[in-house]
Design a protein around this motif. Structure first.
Motif, mmCIF file in Angstrom:
data_model
loop_
_atom_site.group_PDB
_atom_site.id
_atom_site.type_symbol
_atom_site.label_atom_id
_atom_site.label_comp_id
_atom_site.label_asym_id
_atom_site.label_seq_id
_atom_site.Cartn_x
_atom_site.Cartn_y
_atom_site.Cartn_z
ATOM 1 N N GLY A 182 36.427 71.165 45.833
ATOM 2 C CA GLY A 182 37.178 70.037 45.778
ATOM 3 C C GLY A 182 37.959 69.458 47.046
ATOM 4 O O GLY A 182 37.791 70.069 47.946
ATOM 5 N N MET A 183 38.302 68.456 47.056
ATOM 6 C CA MET A 183 39.036 67.773 48.175
ATOM 7 C C MET A 183 40.645 68.291 48.335
ATOM 8 O O MET A 183 41.106 69.107 47.576
ATOM 9 C CB MET A 183 39.442 66.166 48.310
ATOM 10 C CG MET A 183 38.045 65.466 48.237
ATOM 11 S SD MET A 183 38.326 63.803 48.072
ATOM 12 C CE MET A 183 39.074 63.574 46.423
ATOM 13 N N ASN B 21 44.436 68.397 49.645
ATOM 14 C CA ASN B 21 45.627 67.469 50.117
ATOM 15 C C ASN B 21 46.551 68.225 50.784
ATOM 16 O O ASN B 21 47.072 69.021 50.487
ATOM 17 C CB ASN B 21 46.370 67.515 48.353
ATOM 18 C CG ASN B 21 47.618 66.709 48.525
ATOM 19 O OD1 ASN B 21 47.866 66.011 49.365
ATOM 20 N ND2 ASN B 21 48.468 66.926 47.527
ATOM 21 N N ASP C 123 51.071 67.984 50.229
ATOM 22 C CA ASP C 123 51.690 68.614 49.346
ATOM 23 C C ASP C 123 52.898 68.734 49.861
ATOM 24 O O ASP C 123 53.196 68.995 51.357
ATOM 25 C CB ASP C 123 51.028 69.805 48.989
ATOM 26 C CG ASP C 123 51.796 70.693 47.910
ATOM 27 O OD1 ASP C 123 51.394 70.532 46.800
ATOM 28 O OD2 ASP C 123 52.592 71.419 48.252
ATOM 29 N N ASN D 135 44.291 76.700 45.381
ATOM 30 C CA ASN D 135 44.015 76.157 44.209
ATOM 31 C C ASN D 135 45.346 75.141 43.841
ATOM 32 O O ASN D 135 44.851 74.061 43.252
ATOM 33 C CB ASN D 135 44.308 77.208 43.121
ATOM 34 C CG ASN D 135 44.080 76.601 41.562
ATOM 35 O OD1 ASN D 135 43.009 76.024 41.567
ATOM 36 N ND2 ASN D 135 44.989 76.755 40.856
ATOM 37 N N ARG D 136 46.335 75.259 44.724
ATOM 38 C CA ARG D 136 47.247 74.166 44.614
ATOM 39 C C ARG D 136 47.211 73.182 45.441
ATOM 40 O O ARG D 136 47.507 72.105 44.943
ATOM 41 C CB ARG D 136 48.575 74.947 45.081
ATOM 42 C CG ARG D 136 49.834 73.983 45.345
ATOM 43 C CD ARG D 136 51.198 74.545 45.324
ATOM 44 N NE ARG D 136 52.231 73.439 45.811
ATOM 45 C CZ ARG D 136 53.566 73.727 45.783
ATOM 46 N NH1 ARG D 136 53.871 74.919 45.576
ATOM 47 N NH2 ARG D 136 54.531 72.687 46.119
ATOM 48 N N THR E 281 43.750 71.698 46.309
ATOM 49 C CA THR E 281 42.541 71.432 45.940
ATOM 50 C C THR E 281 42.432 70.439 44.804
ATOM 51 O O THR E 281 43.128 70.735 43.695
ATOM 52 C CB THR E 281 41.452 72.224 46.112
ATOM 53 O OG1 THR E 281 41.808 73.377 45.336
ATOM 54 C CG2 THR E 281 41.527 72.763 47.550
ATOM 55 N N THR E 282 41.642 69.775 44.517
ATOM 56 C CA THR E 282 41.431 68.713 43.453
ATOM 57 C C THR E 282 40.432 69.540 42.264
ATOM 58 O O THR E 282 40.272 69.152 41.069
ATOM 59 C CB THR E 282 40.794 67.376 43.680
ATOM 60 O OG1 THR E 282 39.631 67.554 44.564
ATOM 61 C CG2 THR E 282 41.622 66.630 44.513
ATOM 62 N N GLY E 283 39.466 70.345 42.708
ATOM 63 C CA GLY E 283 38.822 70.928 41.901
ATOM 64 C C GLY E 283 39.010 72.335 41.282
ATOM 65 O O GLY E 283 40.193 72.934 41.671
ATOM 66 N N GLU E 284 38.275 73.092 40.496
ATOM 67 C CA GLU E 284 38.554 74.373 40.076
ATOM 68 C C GLU E 284 38.344 75.407 41.052
ATOM 69 O O GLU E 284 37.618 75.136 41.973
ATOM 70 C CB GLU E 284 37.580 74.434 38.685
ATOM 71 C CG GLU E 284 38.100 73.410 37.528
ATOM 72 C CD GLU E 284 37.316 73.749 36.464
ATOM 73 O OE1 GLU E 284 36.416 74.410 36.296
ATOM 74 O OE2 GLU E 284 37.515 72.982 35.400
#
Length: 342
Positions: free
Chosen positions: A118-119, A121, A124, A257-258, A260-263
């Protein structure tokens, strides 16, 4: 009686714990062929042809579909009286035996510790709050500055770019730092950390202090100190920890994991290879062994009984089969003559 079996590319390693000669656990046998599992020497398991292997083949050749341990429990088990009379010779051809790098499929649902999807962020609150520069500045310290910070708690002016990828890369650099001897300064550092984080181990199996462990704990010290000045709740998880960072370790997949937009990225397999450093030898690389050769099975039974067994094998019509794990095996000759006793 002698049965000759020719085989090619027989896999001589095991990727599962436990034994195939006993009932499966409820959750199945554990996969130990992953990159992480192979860091332990005991998880690189060599499998050679054994008496159980031979008995499994003989049962397969007469059409038995059950596992060997299941067939043996049957009161009408065909080889019940014959098993003690079975011997074998595994004639491996060294010219056709080699180690290969293979990619194993692993669908157990594990996730890659060093990847994400995912992308990202970068806005944050952990990187955009009033405490962020001072908090993450701990990672910008060199090792001597870090030791001084832990002991004296001085204000940090060092700067590191507030980006999750930069933070992650910095941890990767820190993990390669040379372990520390127990100097006077290091002992003072350990004393401070023991008071704050009782029971936390900062040493490796050689008794040396691991810098990565110190940096992780230093972030928690900074967290406590900055809590007196700022609201640090956005830096913490619901359990009161820093995402992906414990008092000793950094886990990239949990950290990213915190942000990013993906799993989390799932692992679907890995190369089967083990690299170990052995004192006096250096780095030893072990891969999957594939062996080819001839397996001679000798059964000390009367000829009429041997003819009966041969007929059963012919009627079952098993043309080819595995020898152990994978590979191709097939019968090349069945001699029903009795074994000559010397």
């Amino acid at each position: 009686m002698k049965i000759e079996i020719e085989y090619e590319a027989s896999w001589r390693n095991s990727f599962l714990d436990g034994s195939n000669d006993e009932a499966l656990p409820k959750k199945g046998r554990k996969f130990i062929g992953s990159i992480t599992a192979l860091k332990k020497p005991e998880n690189y398991i060599i499998r050679n042809v054994t008496h159980n292997t031979v008995m499994g083949i003989l049962n397969r050749l007469i059409g038995e579909q059950r596992k060997l341990y299941q067939a043996r429990k049957d009161k009408n088990y065909f080889f019940k009286e014959v098993e003690p009379l079975v011997t074998f010779k595994d004639k491996i051809d060294p010219k056709k035996t080699n180690e290969e790098l293979v990619y194993l499929r692993n669908m157990s649902g594990n996730t890659d510790q060093n990847s994400f999807t995912g992308m990202i962020n970068t806005n944050d609150s952990m990187f955009s709050s009033d405490y962020s520069v001072e908090f993450w500045g701990v990672l910008a310290l060199d090792i001597d500055e870090l030791l001084e910070f832990i002991i004296h708690g001085k204000e940090i002016d060092n700067y590191i770019e507030l980006d999750p990828l930069v933070i992650s890369d910095r941890f990767a650099q820190i993990s390669k730092f040379k372990a520390l001897e127990e100097s006077e300064t290091v002992l003072k550092v350990l004393e401070v950390l023991e008071k704050n984080f009782e029971g936390t181990n900062y040493k490796n199996n050689k008794g040396l202090v691991v810098p990565l462990n110190l940096y992780c704990s230093a972030l928690y010290l900074q967290l406590a100190r900055l809590s007196l000045l700022y609201d640090m709740s956005s830096a913490l998880t619901k359990t009161g920890t820093i995402t992906g960072i414990s008092k000793r370790l950094f886990t990239k997949k949990d950290f990213m994991n915190r942000f990013t937009t993906g799993e989390r990225k799932k692992i679907f397999g890995n190369p089967y290879i083990q690299k170990l450093k052995i004192k006096g030898v250096g780095e030893v690389t072990s891969m999957l062994t594939k062996a080819s050769g001839v397996l001679e099975i000798i059964i000390d039974i009367p000829r009429d009984q041997a003819k009966t067994l041969k007929k059963m094998i012919e009627n079952a019509g098993v043309s080819s089969f595995y020898l152990g794990k994978k590979g191709l095996a097939y019968i090349t000759n069945i001699d029903t003559r009795e074994v000559k006793r010397r």
